[in-house]
Scaffold this motif. Structure first.
Motif, mmCIF file in Angstrom:
data_model
loop_
_atom_site.group_PDB
_atom_site.id
_atom_site.type_symbol
_atom_site.label_atom_id
_atom_site.label_comp_id
_atom_site.label_asym_id
_atom_site.label_seq_id
_atom_site.Cartn_x
_atom_site.Cartn_y
_atom_site.Cartn_z
ATOM 1 N N VAL A 36 71.783 31.471 67.509
ATOM 2 C CA VAL A 36 72.049 32.715 68.237
ATOM 3 C C VAL A 36 73.540 33.034 68.227
ATOM 4 O O VAL A 36 73.943 34.195 68.101
ATOM 5 N N LEU A 37 74.383 31.998 68.351
ATOM 6 C CA LEU A 37 75.824 32.209 68.456
ATOM 7 C C LEU A 37 76.510 32.338 67.104
ATOM 8 O O LEU A 37 77.693 32.671 67.038
ATOM 9 N N SER A 38 75.784 32.090 66.029
ATOM 10 C CA SER A 38 76.375 32.144 64.695
ATOM 11 C C SER A 38 76.537 33.588 64.231
ATOM 12 O O SER A 38 75.665 34.422 64.425
ATOM 13 N N GLY A 39 77.667 33.857 63.625
ATOM 14 C CA GLY A 39 77.880 35.178 63.030
ATOM 15 C C GLY A 39 77.483 35.213 61.571
ATOM 16 O O GLY A 39 77.534 36.272 60.936
ATOM 17 N N ARG A 40 77.069 34.059 61.029
ATOM 18 C CA ARG A 40 76.736 33.992 59.603
ATOM 19 C C ARG A 40 75.252 34.173 59.332
ATOM 20 O O ARG A 40 74.861 34.501 58.208
ATOM 21 N N GLU A 41 74.421 33.924 60.348
ATOM 22 C CA GLU A 41 72.976 34.003 60.129
ATOM 23 C C GLU A 41 72.495 35.450 60.104
ATOM 24 O O GLU A 41 73.110 36.336 60.693
ATOM 25 N N ALA A 42 71.379 35.671 59.440
ATOM 26 C CA ALA A 42 70.806 37.014 59.349
ATOM 27 C C ALA A 42 70.373 37.502 60.729
ATOM 28 O O ALA A 42 70.001 36.712 61.601
ATOM 29 N N VAL A 43 70.410 38.815 60.900
ATOM 30 C CA VAL A 43 70.025 39.421 62.181
ATOM 31 C C VAL A 43 68.599 39.035 62.551
ATOM 32 O O VAL A 43 68.297 38.712 63.707
#
Length: 386
Positions: free
Chosen positions: A133-140
């Protein structure tokens, strides 16, 4: 083995036994589907004495140390904790209290509040899901799925809170202990990410009348009055006094990483002392948070910051810096005195010591601003050294 642990602690109540007690309750809270009977039975076995819980409504739940259910009200209550709307929990030790009874009861009370509030509102979460949830790299789409698996709503805003403890404490346990008081309404998910406890908080009204930072300060103050909370290893401050909290702002749930970044930046401004200083709110700090982008060594090289560091290192100087902190925070000599529970003349004398050491004149607006800026910079250098 858990009963043996408490028997051994009677001979040597070291921090390792306390850590095992905390781990016991963290495991209960992490397992999910915890109910009153399971909590009380487990506590009785851990403490090796009968334990009970009287909910706000219904009959008392009591179990013996061997796991057998007990009927009726308790006989002799050796220690108890009031839970407000969640009722009351207790231990029924026939002799003197055990060395870890306070800690066991404190964590039993925290778990009881969680059970009373419903597992849908409060959970120890899977760290992998929280990290996603906190990752900015994972897909929406992946972040949205992780939010739903955590019981959070992707279409609603949330904020993230970062919690750290004294050296030797478990940051996840600190977060559980702090939010376990139930003072912050909303859906709460807690996980330990490295050395920091991460809390996802989704509220019906994120702009409610009382900011979460104020509620968390109240919870820290309550823990201090009760002497509760995780116990650190030997040599570290006890009873949660080393707790520091950084509060991020409300953001779209799918942009939770932004609030996480804010929470960690705010955490750097938090000082493990009074509740007022131990909780830092990113929104309240405002432009001051830009100081967090500067290297600690650069801040430490400034003369004003060095003066505060030198003053704080002296036995007679630490109270003076505490007075400056209260004065900077409240903007008033009398309000600072009220916060410190001192006469205003005592605070004035301590501020005079600060002026003597630094050359500031705190009645002058420019010097007062300079002092406040130096105080914030000094806090950042302290957090970098922890």
């Amino acid at each position: 083995m858990k009963g043996l642990l408490l028997r051994l602690s009677a001979l040597d109540a070291d921090a390792a036994a306390a850590v095992r007690v905390i781990a016991h309750y963290e495991a209960l809270l992490s397992a999910g589907a915890l109910d009153a009977a399971a909590l009380v039975r487990s506590t009785a076995g851990l403490a090796e004495c009968p334990a009970g819980w009287q909910p706000a409504r219904g009959e008392p739940v009591r179990f013996a140390a061997d796991g057998g259910e007990l009927a009726g009200p308790p006989g002799r209550t050796s220690a108890a904790a009031e839970l407000g709307t969640a009722g009351r929990v207790w231990l029924e030790r026939p002799g003197t209290a055990g060395p870890l009874d306070d800690l066991v009861l404190e964590w039993m009370a925290i778990a009881a509040r969680v059970v009373a509030g419903g597992t849908g509102a409060w959970q120890v979460a899977d760290p992998a899901l929280v990290e996603l949830v906190l990752s900015g790299r994972e897909a929406v789409a992946d972040r949205a799925r992780a939010l739903r698996l955590l019981g959070l709503v992707p279409e609603r805003p949330l904020r993230v809170v970062a919690v750290a403890g004294a050296a030797g404490t478990d940051a996840g346990a600190e977060a559980v202990a702090l939010f376990g008081y139930g003072t912050v309404p909303g859906t709460v998910r807690v996980a330990r990410l490295g050395a920091v406890g991460a809390v996802l908080l989704q509220q019906a009204d994120p702009d409610g009348p009382t900011p979460p930072a104020e509620l968390l300060r109240a919870a820290l103050a309550e823990r201090g009055r009760r002497g509760g909370g995780p116990r650190p290893h030997a040599g570290a401050p006890s009873n949660g006094r080393g707790t520091r909290v950084g509060v991020g702002g409300p953001v779209d749930a799918l942009a939770a990483g932004e609030s996480w970044h804010q929470a960690r930046a705010a955490l750097r401004f938090a000082v493990a002392s009074s509740p007022a200083e131990a909780v830092a709110d990113h929104e309240a700090l405002g432009t001051v948070t830009l100081l967090a982008d500067l290297p600690a060594e650069r801040l430490r090289s400034r003369r004003d910051v060095r003066a505060l560091e030198e003053l704080s290192g002296r036995e007679e100087g630490a109270p003076a810096v505490a007075a400056l902190a209260a004065f900077c925070r409240t903007g008033s000599l009398r309000q600072a005195a009220a916060e410190l529970h001192l006469h205003h003349s005592s605070v004035a004398a301590r501020l005079a010591r600060v002026e003597e050491e630094t050359g500031w004149r705190l009645r002058d607006p420019q010097d007062r601003f300079r002092a406040q800026l130096a105080w914030y910079a000094w806090r950042l250098t302290r957090s970098a050294a922890d």
